[in-house]
Design an enzyme around this catalytic site. Structure first.
Site, mmCIF file in Angstrom:
data_model
loop_
_atom_site.group_PDB
_atom_site.id
_atom_site.type_symbol
_atom_site.label_atom_id
_atom_site.label_comp_id
_atom_site.label_asym_id
_atom_site.label_seq_id
_atom_site.Cartn_x
_atom_site.Cartn_y
_atom_site.Cartn_z
ATOM 1 N N CYS A 44 0.844 -1.192 0.000
ATOM 2 C CA CYS A 44 0.000 0.000 0.000
ATOM 3 C C CYS A 44 0.884 1.249 0.000
ATOM 4 O O CYS A 44 1.970 1.250 -0.588
ATOM 5 C CB CYS A 44 -0.941 -0.098 1.213
ATOM 6 N N SER A 45 0.461 2.322 0.661
ATOM 7 C CA SER A 45 1.219 3.574 0.628
ATOM 8 C C SER A 45 2.530 3.502 1.401
ATOM 9 O O SER A 45 3.263 4.507 1.462
ATOM 10 C CB SER A 45 0.355 4.724 1.157
#
Lengths: 220, 220
Positions: free
Chosen positions: A105-106
């Site tokens: 993810c981020s």
């Protein structure tokens, strides 16, 4: 099961506002084969995105080096640490001696901010993937991206596919397969909308609004 | 997003040795639409299967009634609570006023032990699914089983499909779809072995051995 080979040494970064499922997906995949070090600046409990608290097992100073895997989860709370010298310094330091430097993810934005994705192909959550280019990375629209020793996963649930992919690399296909079966990972999503390619403009808009509201809530 | 309808009231049972991913999958799915009460006998932190500690937000006595969802996760630590009158009494009490009575993985065995699946179709982790019959339930080989207000999910990762299925029922398809997209739940398992139907006898045997070793470790 883990008698034949030494246990993998894995450090997973914690921080306030991380998305807990980004962490727990791969942590569950690795757990039978690994010593997992949950690391933050201090060993005080941090609050994840939805409030569940997690206790670090070590601080930056006491986290092992020469890791098999350095891992960074994503989360709405990650933004503020993209300019935190202590966090970025820790990541750069341990990355230098880790076999694999990874994220879900981020979390890849934190790797990027630490200068660790320059010249590498990488991915992230679909909503922020393109910003990887700002760190000298080449964004790739894929669930798991492997470029030399950088392995990055897409948003949140991609952590399970990501974890199994790495486990297969480090401990063989059978280790990953028995883990996939034990976790009954035979997904049957109720809708065909888990990617912007399939979701359609209305659901994309609703998801963007919900994520923006969550960002605002975390920042307040 | 949650302005239009009241937040769902959800109680999720904690216990020592629960499988954390069983909990965090659905917890993440519900989080934008729900107040989630993590409940155990006391509010002391409990250690999940791999050692990560979780703090209850309330104790049995202070847990709300009239819930939208009562939820029980699975875990190798669950066995010992199948004869724990305090736990079973709590489940039976809150089930009586809950809109849905639910579980993921071996959590259904705790529901069964509390007498809550008698005459219902239900599922569980594939390795223990058939034991549901001992509680008067009809075991069903499916990822999510809905029978009146009992909704049970398969092993571990089934919690994500399970959560999205319930969210769609309670808050509509769009709520579930935007959540699925925000979680980028577009699974691409690296192997076709997430169910005993696809895994083949050797991987099944390896998974059974690994799970037996884990059971023994937890019991020691």
């Amino acid at each position: 099961m883990s008698q034949e080979q030494p246990r993998l040494q894995i450090a997973m970064l914690l921080y306030p506002g991380l998305t807990l499922l980004d962490l727990i997906g791969p942590q569950t995949v690795f757990s039978w084969f690994a010593d997992i070090h949950l690391v933050w600046k201090t060993t005080d409990a941090i609050a994840s995105d939805t409030g569940i608290k997690v206790h670090p097992t070590c601080a930056f100073e006491t986290c092992p080096s020469n890791l098999d895997i350095l891992f960074v989860p994503g989360g709405f709370g990650g933004d503020k640490f993209m300019i935190d010298a202590e966090v970025l310094g820790f990541l750069a330091d341990r990355a230098a001696t880790s076999k694999y430097v990874t994220s879900v993810c981020s979390g890849s934005l934190l790797l990027g901010a630490a200068g660790l994705l320059k010249g590498y192909k990488a991915t992230s959550h679909w909503a922020v993937r393109d910003t990887l280019a700002g760190f000298g990375a080449t964004p790739v629209d894929a669930r798991v991206v492997v470029d030399r020793n950088r392995i990055t996963g897409g948003g949140v649930t991609a952590g399970i596919d990501f974890g199994l992919t790495i486990l297969a690399k480090l401990r063989g296909d059978d280790a990953a397969k028995l883990t996939q079966l034990a976790m009954e990972y035979d997904p049957q999503p109720p809708f065909n909308c888990g990617s912007p390619k399939s979701a359609g403009p209305e659901i994309i808009q609703q998801a963007m609004s919900a994520m923006a509201a969550e960002m605002a809530r975390m920042a307040s």
